[in-house]
Design an enzyme around this catalytic site. Structure first.
Site, mmCIF file in Angstrom:
data_model
loop_
_atom_site.group_PDB
_atom_site.id
_atom_site.type_symbol
_atom_site.label_atom_id
_atom_site.label_comp_id
_atom_site.label_asym_id
_atom_site.label_seq_id
_atom_site.Cartn_x
_atom_site.Cartn_y
_atom_site.Cartn_z
ATOM 1 N N LYS A 190 88.573 -33.382 -85.734
ATOM 2 C CA LYS A 190 88.420 -32.258 -86.658
ATOM 3 C C LYS A 190 89.612 -31.343 -86.467
ATOM 4 O O LYS A 190 90.225 -31.312 -85.392
ATOM 5 C CB LYS A 190 87.111 -31.516 -86.410
ATOM 6 N N THR A 201 93.458 -26.137 -83.176
ATOM 7 C CA THR A 201 91.996 -26.081 -83.177
ATOM 8 C C THR A 201 91.614 -27.446 -83.568
ATOM 9 O O THR A 201 91.251 -27.738 -84.698
ATOM 10 C CB THR A 201 91.376 -25.153 -84.204
ATOM 11 N N ASN A 409 91.663 -17.776 -94.954
ATOM 12 C CA ASN A 409 91.901 -17.062 -93.702
ATOM 13 C C ASN A 409 91.859 -15.549 -93.822
ATOM 14 O O ASN A 409 91.933 -14.846 -92.824
ATOM 15 C CB ASN A 409 93.222 -17.514 -93.085
#
Lengths: 414, 414
Positions: A190, A201, A409
C-alpha cells in the site's frame, strides 16, 4: 491459471496468483471501525510454519510504535508466523501508550492464533498522533482468525484492509524454478501519499514458499529495496511507518537458497520483479495521479549518481505539473538535472520523452508538438536522460502532480 | 515621505521609496514584444557613476547565457553603470547563439547609453530553450534610454518588466544613518515558480547610494543571501537564471564602508532587511499561493542544522497542502523534521502553529480545532519547531500548495 512469461527472465508471472499462492500462507481482512467508511481496516497474513523473515524499515527519525515492535519480532530470530496490519491510524507520535497498544495488538493476535508473541509482526498506517482505538482493534483481532484462508478472495480482503488513500490494491505473484521445484514469490503493498525514496508511507509484504537462508533473504531484500521502493516518489515525504517484510515458509521443498545456490540469481530476479511491480503500482496510484512517470538516467559517472539524478527529476514539482498538463517542457527536466548535485557536463545532455528527442548534446531539437502531446497524454510517460559521461544508470518512478493531489491533502484529517 | 521605524533596528523603511531613491539611479521598463500580453517585458537600471557591484548567481550546473555575461561584467571590476533585464524568455540552453545574443544585448545597451560594455549586467527570465527574439530586444533597447527616470513611476515600470508569473511587484527601500549621512538601500525582485533555496527563478537588484568597498559588499551580499533568498522555497526547483546584483553609487557622501566601519552593522542590517522583504514577497507570491508560510526552527544543534530542518519542513508538499486546507496537521511537520537528515531527539520536539501548541516534548497537546482553523485561514502562518537540543536557529519562508500552482504549471509553455 493464466501465465505470463516475462521476456528474458527466469520467472513466470501468475496473474491470478496472490499472497496466499506460496504454500503455507493464509490471509484475511475485515472492517473493525478504524476507518470511518465501511471499508476493511485490519488484516493479517498467517504462515502455518515459522517463516524465515527479513525487514526493511523507515529511515525517519520518528519511528512509529509498530516499527519498534516488528523490529523486535524479526530480530528474535524464531521466524514469523504472522503479520497483523491496521489502516486508518498510524500509531505514530503516540508515546508510551502507543507502544503499549502496539505490543497489545501483537500479543493478543499471537494468542488468538496460538503462536508466540515474538513470532508476530505489527504494521500500522494512517493518521499520525492519535491513539489507536483498541476496542476496535480487539474486534478485528477477534474476527480475523475465523476468516483466514488460502484463496484469492481472502488475499484480496487483506490487500483492501491495508489501503488508505490508495485507489487500487497492489498485489503480484510469480513462479520461479529452483532445483526443479516451483517456488512462488508474491507481494502486496500500500502507499499513495507521503511516498519518497528511502521508504515511504509504504507497507509491503512479501510471501514465498522458497526455503531461503535468513541472512541471504535480508541482504537481497535490502539491495532490491534500493532499486525499487527507494526509487519511487509521490511527494518527497517519508513516513514514520514504512515497512517491508518478507516471509519465507520453505514449503516449496527446494534446497535452502543462499548466495552460493546456482538458482540464487533466478530467485533474486523474481523477488526484484515482485518489488518493482509493487513499487511502480504505488507510484502510479500516487495521490491524485493520472499517470505513471518513469525517469531513466544513463551515461552518469556512477549508478549512485544516476539514482540521485533520476530521483531529482522525478521529484520536481515543475516536471510533475508539466506531465499532468502533457506539456513537453524539457527545460524543467534539465533544470532538475542541473540542481541534482551530481557530476553533469552541461554540454552533453540528451533528453527524450518516450522516443521523441527534445534535447541532444544540450541543444534543443525541433520536434513535433502534436506527437509529443499525444505521447504525454498516455497513462505512462518515460523521460530519458543520457549524460554521456560514463556507465552509470538508474530508473526512478513517480507520477504527475494534479489538482486532486492538492484536494486530497488539503484536508486529510477532516 | 511616510516613514516606518522597524523596532530595535537602525534603519527606517520608506514606504514610498523605490530603487531610484538611492542617489544616482534611474530606471525604466517598456513592452517590446517578448511577452505575448501587452505587459512590460524589458527594463533597465542605470547609474550615473560606476557603481561598486556584487553578485550572487544560481548554483544550477546549467547556467543561462546572461549569467555568464554578467559574471564577466561584475568581475571586470570597473563598476556597473547599468543592468538590462528581459522577461518572457530565459535565454537558457540556447547554445552559442544564446551567448551571442546575451553579449549583443549587453553591448548594444551599453552603446545606447554611452558606457563601456563591461559596465553593463544582463539578466533574463522566462521560458528555457528558445532563442531570444533579438528584433524585439532591440526595440526595447532603443526605447529604454528615453524613458529612464528617477521616479516612483519609472521604478514601477522596471519592477513590472521583470515579472513572469508573479502577481505583484516586489520593491522595498530603507534609509540608514551612516556617519551622520542618510544612506538609502533599495531593492526589486521577481520570482514565483522554480523557487528554492540556493537561489531560484529569482532576479534581485539592490541599489544603494552608500560608499561601500566592493569586497565587503560582495561578502555581505553572500552572507545575507544565505539567510534570506536561500531560505525560501516555492516548489523545490532551482532555476538556471538566478541572479542577485547589488550596485552602490557612493553618492551618499559617507566615508567608505568596510567591515571595520563603526556603522557597518547598521548598513548590513538595512541590506538584510531589504533582502528579507524581497525574499518573503517572492514566497508569498509563489505560484498559486494563498498565504505566506514561515517556519521558525530553534533549539537545533547548530544554525546549519536548523536551516536544513526549516527548509525540509517548508518544502514538504504535504505540509504545504495542509496549509492550503487550513488543516492543523502537525504530524506532517514532525514527519518532515524526522526526514531532514539532521540531529533530532525524537523525544523532545515542540511544534506550534502561531501561538497554538500542538506537540510538546513529542507528545500531542489537545488544542482548540476552531482556533487553529481560524489561525490557519489567515494570510500568514508561522510554524514553530523547538528541538530542545542546542542554540541553533533559522527561519525559512514558503507558501501553500494549491490548485492554482498545478494549473499554472500544467501548461506554462502553451
Amino acid at each position: 491459471m493464466e501465465q505470463e512469461q516475462v521476456e528474458g527472465s527466469a520467472f513466470t508471472v501468475l496473474p491470478e496468483g496472490s499472497i496466499t499462492t506460496p504454500r503455507g500462507f493464509k490471509a484475511a481482512g475485515v472492517h473493525c471501525g478504524l476507518k470511518k467508511a465501511e471499508r476493511h481496516d485490519i488484516g493479517a497474513i498467517v504462515c502455518e510454519v515459522p517463516a524465515a523473515a527479513a525487514g526493511v524499515y523507515t529511515t525517519n527519525v520518528f519511528q512509529a510504535a509498530p516499527i519498534k515492535v516488528t523490529r523486535e519480532s524479526v530480530a528474535a530470530g524464531s521466524g514469523l508466523r504472522a503479520v497483523i496490519v491496521n489502516s486508518g491510524n498510524a500509531n505514530a507520535c503516540t508515546g508510551k501508550q502507543g507502544e503499549d497498544d502496539a505490543y497489545a495488538m501483537r500479543n493478543e493476535f499471537a494468542a488468538a492464533i496460538g503462536v508466540a508473541a515474538e513470532q508476530v509482526a505489527v504494521a500500522s498506517t494512517g493518521v499520525i498522533g492519535e491513539l489507536l482505538k483498541m476496542d476496535k482493534v480487539r474486534q478485528g483481532i477477534a474476527a480475523l482468525p475465523g476468516r483466514l484462508a488460502a484463496s484469492y478472495e481472502a488475499s484480496d480482503d487483506f490487500c483492501q484492509a491495508i489501503l488508505t488513500t490508495d485507489l487500487v490494491k497492489k498485489e503480484v505473484c510469480v513462479a520461479v524454478d529452483i532445483d526443479g521445484k516451483t517456488v512462488h514469490i508474491a507481494g502486496a503493498s500500500k502507499g499513495s501519499g507521503m511516498i519518497h525514496p528511502n521508504m515511504a508511507t509504504m507497507l509491503g509484504f512479501v510471501t514465498t514458499d522458497a526455503a531461503v537462508d535468513h541472512d541471504a533473504l535480508q541482504q537481497a531484500l535490502r539491495q532490491i529495496t534500493n532499486l525499487t521502493f527507494n526509487m519511487i516518489t509521490v511527494d518527497g515525504d517519508t513516513s514514520t511507518n514504512d515497512m517491508l517484510i518478507a516471509m519465507a515458509s520453505g514449503l516449496a521443498g527446494n534446497s535452502q537458497l543462499t548466495q552460493e545456490h546456482p538458482d540464487w540469481p533466478a530467485f533474486v530476479a523474481g523477488l526484484r520483479y515482485v518489488c518493482e511491480v509493487l513499487a511502480k503500482a504505488i507510484a502510479r496510484d500516487g495521490e491524485g495521479a493520472t499517470k505513471l512517470v518513469e525517469v531513466q538516467v544513463r551515461g552518469a559517472v556512477s549508478d549512485e549518481a544516476a539514482q540521485a539524478i533520476a530521483k531529482t527529476v522525478i521529484g520536481s514539482s515543475l516536471v510533475k505539473s508539466a506531465m499532468f498538463g502533457a506539456d513537453a517542457n524539457w527545460g524543467r527536466v534539465i533544470a532538475a538535472v542541473g540542481r541534482s548535485g551530481q557530476p553533469v557536463n552541461p554540454e552533453t545532455v540528451d533528453i527524450r520523452l518516450g522516443t521523441i528527442a527534445t534535447l541532444e548534446q544540450s541543444r534543443p531539437v525541433a520536434f513535433d508538438e502534436e506527437e509529443a502531446l499525444a505521447y504525454l497524454k498516455g497513462d505512462t510517460v518515460v523521460i530519458g536522460v543520457d549524460l554521456h559521461m560514463g556507465e552509470g544508470a538508474a530508473t526512478a518512478w513517480g507520477c504527475d502532480l494534479t489538482y486532486d493531489y492538492v484536494r486530497i491533502n488539503a484536508a486529510y484529517r477532516t
